[in-house]
Design an enzyme around this catalytic site. Structure first.
Site, PDB file in Angstrom:
ATOM      1  N   TYR A   1     -39.743 -51.808 -48.929  1.00 49.84           N
ATOM      2  CA  TYR A   1     -38.460 -51.471 -48.525  1.00 49.84           C
ATOM      3  C   TYR A   1     -38.220 -50.356 -48.944  1.00 49.84           C
ATOM      4  O   TYR A   1     -38.143 -49.629 -49.780  1.00 49.84           O
ATOM      5  CB  TYR A   1     -37.566 -51.754 -49.255  1.00 49.84           C
ATOM      6  CG  TYR A   1     -37.549 -54.069 -48.757  1.00 49.84           C
ATOM      7  CD1 TYR A   1     -37.152 -54.142 -47.556  1.00 49.84           C
ATOM      8  CD2 TYR A   1     -37.249 -54.497 -49.456  1.00 49.84           C
ATOM      9  CE1 TYR A   1     -37.237 -55.982 -47.594  1.00 49.84           C
ATOM     10  CE2 TYR A   1     -37.795 -55.767 -49.837  1.00 49.84           C
ATOM     11  CZ  TYR A   1     -37.184 -56.368 -48.957  1.00 49.84           C
ATOM     12  OH  TYR A   1     -37.643 -58.150 -48.820  1.00 49.84           O
TER      13      TYR A   1
ATOM     14  N   HIS B   1     -27.212 -59.841 -46.429  1.00 52.22           N
ATOM     15  CA  HIS B   1     -28.204 -59.650 -46.427  1.00 52.22           C
ATOM     16  C   HIS B   1     -28.680 -60.426 -48.296  1.00 52.22           C
ATOM     17  O   HIS B   1     -30.033 -59.532 -48.724  1.00 52.22           O
ATOM     18  CB  HIS B   1     -28.477 -57.911 -47.407  1.00 52.22           C
ATOM     19  CG  HIS B   1     -28.523 -57.736 -45.848  1.00 52.22           C
ATOM     20  ND1 HIS B   1     -27.403 -56.662 -45.389  1.00 52.22           N
ATOM     21  CD2 HIS B   1     -29.243 -57.057 -44.941  1.00 52.22           C
ATOM     22  CE1 HIS B   1     -27.379 -55.817 -44.282  1.00 52.22           C
ATOM     23  NE2 HIS B   1     -29.034 -56.577 -43.546  1.00 52.22           N
TER      24      HIS B   1
ATOM     25  N   ARG C   1     -33.526 -47.151 -36.867  1.00 54.14           N
ATOM     26  CA  ARG C   1     -35.275 -47.717 -38.632  1.00 54.14           C
ATOM     27  C   ARG C   1     -35.601 -48.462 -37.572  1.00 54.14           C
ATOM     28  O   ARG C   1     -35.592 -49.479 -37.211  1.00 54.14           O
ATOM     29  CB  ARG C   1     -34.675 -48.084 -40.090  1.00 54.14           C
ATOM     30  CG  ARG C   1     -33.477 -49.809 -39.892  1.00 54.14           C
ATOM     31  CD  ARG C   1     -32.747 -49.706 -40.895  1.00 54.14           C
ATOM     32  NE  ARG C   1     -34.056 -50.238 -42.480  1.00 54.14           N
ATOM     33  CZ  ARG C   1     -34.372 -51.306 -42.613  1.00 54.14           C
ATOM     34  NH1 ARG C   1     -34.026 -52.316 -41.183  1.00 54.14           N
ATOM     35  NH2 ARG C   1     -34.873 -51.440 -42.889  1.00 54.14           N
TER      36      ARG C   1
ATOM     37  N   GLU D   1     -38.563 -54.568 -35.067  1.00 55.29           N
ATOM     38  CA  GLU D   1     -37.764 -54.714 -34.797  1.00 55.29           C
ATOM     39  C   GLU D   1     -37.165 -52.944 -34.623  1.00 55.29           C
ATOM     40  O   GLU D   1     -37.309 -52.399 -35.441  1.00 55.29           O
ATOM     41  CB  GLU D   1     -36.203 -55.223 -35.826  1.00 55.29           C
ATOM     42  CG  GLU D   1     -36.446 -56.801 -35.490  1.00 55.29           C
ATOM     43  CD  GLU D   1     -35.754 -58.069 -36.566  1.00 55.29           C
ATOM     44  OE1 GLU D   1     -35.949 -58.676 -36.448  1.00 55.29           O
ATOM     45  OE2 GLU D   1     -35.316 -57.183 -37.481  1.00 55.29           O
TER      46      GLU D   1
END
Lengths: 321, 203, 346
Positions: free
Chosen positions: C37, C193, C223, C265
């Site tokens: 991440y 989240h 992103r 994505e």
């Protein structure tokens, strides 16, 4: 402003002397295109070239957010300040080319509110002018209580009264008229949001009274831009760029960095938004933390500084820029 | 008996405090079951002056615990004992709709009650986070099936069978304030019939 | 259907496929041979001609079929598109942003004519022509966000900004990686989240939130995110998990190349002007492994990324079960040669 964010090249199309202290300026795009719409409460940063000194001051937008033909701001002359407002008052004329940031909103309406209760002091009226125009267009419920020194110095008071009628309440200090805040806060329906913009003392008074009367902190909103205070000159080492710079008495640390070719992020330039927060590597001396952003613990620890408004006195200050 | 201590969990899982009286023009208190103790303790600390502007709505907990007599004895300006949250909810909605800013709202008891009171308050525009909360008593959960959208009250076991669609659901800590429920997700979607043993996690 | 757009499906017979041109422009999300991440945001500025970054909102060969699939998802479950009452203004902001961008970037397909608040919108690929009054929802067949996102690829959420946080309070979510708009709507940034493992402890969300709260109008950012999907299924919703979950259990070494898809994505973030909200388009691109390995660099790299990914992450992304099959399949395309930095094909 983030480094690299777009700016708006404008030309001054109107300068109006509103009263002894306040001038209103209108800007339109140089290329004739439409301005971006904005949300009520937003400000722009106006860039000034004051005889070689680059000044960048934030001013709330007061034109209707839906009016894309131009932006309007009002500037109150501050004779003892660093000169930004004096520059606007004495040098800015119709036809002059200037540069604005895109609008940024640090004082937005809470659109969930059942009702918006607004309290303005003096020049703090400007964000509310735009917000009321937006609420009027959207059918929102609002009420303004606007306190000023005298009818002569009450910019826009009569215009607003005429336009919004009994949703606007005016108070003149010279006529011993004061907002009866306790009574006002007593009768508001659940879901009302309270907004205050004006002098520091007024904001503190409204916040304290609201707390005392049982209003949740999340239902109370305020905006206060600080003008960067003047002070004594001081020296700062910029660790990342390997420079040592001197901050002049009427210059902010942020401005001094920019003048030395060191780009730093910013949005409000008034100690409110947190964007320019910078790590302090070493502090041998005293930082005057003038911002509203850092917590008391952060201020006491001297591990961070807000270069837009804070100053330093002492032997050495090293920061991460 | 004091407030319930929960294991640390993910960020959507609500955390509760200890009821403390705050300055206000009026006070609305809702409690169920053992939550009554949190209310009497708060009033004992704050003093009885606030009772003249206090409205208490109380109902028994999902475990049957009923302390309405003790709360009624406090002598609040308004007191209502209801058999259930469902029975009390229209009264609650009316009281909240009529309330003014400056009203402090307190909820004590089980998670299902706390969530539904906060939901009703937030629907009237008061910030969700401004409600004072304290958890007492049963830890049974209110769980929404993410598949059929039905809510099962008083869930004790994990996994459990959705009371609406019958799917076997595992109980997540993911919690929706808007729906006032935890999320239940089918546990044997990939391997139909392979359901782990059900464990009593919530009492 | 015109020559520009594929006639294909994302359900039942799954006829979705990428043309060689679509493979070449696929947004491969791994700039190096491993993955963890990160906030990894960069300005959403126009990229190379023909790339998915060329325009603000990419319209590709799957456009018409994706919109048909969205309409079917909404017919089955209208809760996939919701907007809390105070978010309508942000919906108008979004409608304006998309209509202006598409009319500017794809004049052969879209036109927008404005006369004050009287707007005239033409969408040729979907054969839509609409005259309406901007800011008057009664002049559109549905709310402004729903109207424009029924005509735009990718999921959308709209975040209100208040109390130093972002609140997901409107959205059109039919091509999601297993999260429920109906359940999450109304949550703040950390709450929505919450189920993501590890990232909270790493401070990823605190940093991302701090960055986004200062996002400026006129300076969008982007992103990548990614996951894995069995069969070219756009709608991998938790609601329908019992329907698509079993598909993961029937994978074999013979079918993995054709049925396993990398799901990427492209997420962009835009400050909206009137509402001060943030629009968050989440554009989903699918590519089957067979298609992906036609680019040698991507085959090598994907093998290394999947082989080395921690099981906790693979579990969260929902592909732990088939990870060994994936690694075995991809290994045959990894000769151990070094890969060049960055995600572009060599």
């Amino acid at each position: 402003m983030s480094v690299g964010a777009p700016k708006i090249p404008v030309v001054v199309t109107e300068v109006v002397q509103v009263n002894d202290l306040i001038k209103r300026f209108r800007f339109q795009r140089r290329d004739g295109d439409a301005m971006p719409t904005f949300s009520g409460g937003a400000h722009v940063v106006v860039e000034m070239d004051d005889h070689g000194t680059r000044r960048m001051n934030p001013y709330s937008l007061m034109s209707a957010p839906s009016d894309t033909s131009g932006y309007e701001i009002s500037v109150r002359r501050d004779d003892v300040g660093r000169g930004g407002s004096l520059y606007m008052h004495t040098h800015v004329q119709p036809g002059m080319e200037m540069v604005l940031s895109h609008p940024v909103n640090l004082f937005p309406l809470d659109n969930r509110a059942k009702k918006h209760l607004m309290i303005a002091g003096g020049i703090g009226i400007t964000p509310f002018v735009a917000q009321m125009a937006q609420l009027q267009a959207m059918g929102g419920r609002f009420e303004l209580h606007y306190s000023m020194r005298s009818p002569a110095l009450g910019a826009y008071a009569q215009v607003l009264k005429a336009h919004y009628d009994d949703r606007v309440h005016l108070y003149y200090d010279e006529e011993k008229q004061f907002i009866d805040l306790k009574n006002l806060l007593k009768g508001q329906p659940l879901g009302t949001h309270l907004y205050v913009c004006g002098p520091k003392g007024m904001i503190a008074w409204v916040r304290a009274t609201a707390t005392e009367m049982g209003w949740p902190a999340l239902s109370v909103h305020s905006e206060e831009f600080l003008a960067p205070p003047v002070g004594k000159a001081f020296e700062v080492q910029l660790a990342a760029s390997g420079k040592t710079i001197t901050v002049a008495p009427n210059q902010s640390l942020l401005e001094a960095m920019e003048a030395n070719g060191v780009e730093a992020p910013y949005l409000c330039r008034g100690g409110a938004c947190g964007q320019c927060e910078t790590e302090v590597h070493r502090c041998d001396g005293h930082i005057d933390h003038n911002d509203h952003w850092l917590t008391d613990e952060q201020k006491a620890s001297n591990t961070k500084i807000m270069p837009c408004v804070s100053r330093f006195a002492g032997a050495a200050l090293v920061i991460d820029r | 008996m004091t407030k319930t201590e929960f294991e640390p969990s993910i960020k959507s899982r609500p955390v509760y405090g200890v009821l403390e009286a705050a300055p206000g023009l009026a006070h609305l208190i809702v409690a169920d079951g053992e939550g009554a103790d949190a209310v009497t303790e708060m009033i004992a600390r704050a003093g009885t002056a606030m009772l003249a502007s206090t409205h208490i709505i109380y109902m028994p907990g999902p475990n049957g615990c009923d302390k309405s007599a003790a709360l009624q004895a406090l002598g609040a300006a308004q007191f209502r004992s209801s058999p259930s949250f469902a029975a009390a909810s229209s009264r609650l909605a009316k009281v909240v709709a009529d309330a003014h800013m400056g009203t402090q709202i307190y909820v004590a008891g089980t998670e299902g009650l706390i969530a539904q009171v906060c939901q009703a308050v937030a629907a009237q525009g008061l910030p969700y986070e401004s409600v004072h909360t304290e958890h007492r008593g049963s830890t049974v959960r209110r769980v929404q099936c993410v598949h059929c959208k039905g809510i099962t009250e008083n869930v004790t076991h994990d996994p459990f069978k959705c009371s609406h669609c019958g799917l076997s659901l595992f109980v997540r800590d993911h919690f929706s304030r808007r729906i006032a429920a935890f999320q239940g997700v089918n546990i044997d979607a990939e391997d139909p019939g392979l359901v782990p043993d059900s464990v009593e996690r919530f009492k | 259907m015109s020559l520009d757009f594929n006639d294909e499906t994302f359900r039942n017979d799954f006829t979705f496929k990428n043309s060689p041109k679509a493979i070449k422009r696929f947004p491969f999300p791994f700039p190096e041979d491993s993955y963890m991440y990160s906030v990894n945001m960069e300005p959403h500025v126009p990229g190379p001609k023909g790339s998915v970054f060329e325009h603000m909102f990419d319209v590709d060969e799957h456009y018409v079929a994706e919109m048909r699939d969205r309409a079917q998802v909404l017919a089955d479950d209208p809760l996939r598109c919701q907007s809390l009452p105070h978010m309508e203004l942000a919906g108008w902001d979004l409608l304006e942003l998309i209509m202006e961008s598409k009319a500017r970037d794809y004049p052969q397909w879209f036109e927008l004519h404005k006369n004050g608040n009287h707007w005239h919108w033409i969408n040729r690929p979907l054969q839509i022509e609409q005259k309406f009054t901007f800011m008057d929802p009664t002049t559109l067949p549905c709310g402004p966000m729903e109207y424009i996102t029924r005509q735009t690829q990718g999921d959308f959420t709209l975040q209100d900004q208040r109390d130093e946080n972002l609140w997901v309070e409107a959205g059109m979510v039919t091509t999601q990686a297993d999260w429920s708009l109906d359940f999450d709507i109304g949550m703040n940034f950390h709450q929505w989240h919450a189920p993501v493992p590890k990232a909270h402890e790493m401070g990823v969300f605190d940093r991302a939130l701090k960055f986004l709260l200062k996002l400026q109008h006129g300076a969008p950012v982007r992103r990548f995110n990614w996951t894995m999907t069995v069969d070219p299924l756009l709608d991998t919703s938790p609601e329908n998990y019992p329907k698509w979950g079993p598909g993961k259990t029937t994978m074999t070494p013979e079918t993995i190349g054709s049925r396993q898809h990398l799901r990427v994505e492209l997420q962009t973030l835009h400050r909206l002007p009137r509402s001060n909200a943030i629009a968050f388009p989440i554009r989903c691109y699918l590519i089957r492994f067979e298609e992906l390995v036609t680019v040698p660099k991507w085959g090598r790299r994907l093998h290394r990324v999947i082989r080395d990914i921690p099981d906790e992450l693979a579990t969260y992304k929902g592909f732990l079960r088939n990870k060994p099959l994936m690694v075995d399949y991809l290994a045959q395309f990894d000769d151990g040669a070094p890969t060049s930095p960055g995600f572009w094909a060599d």
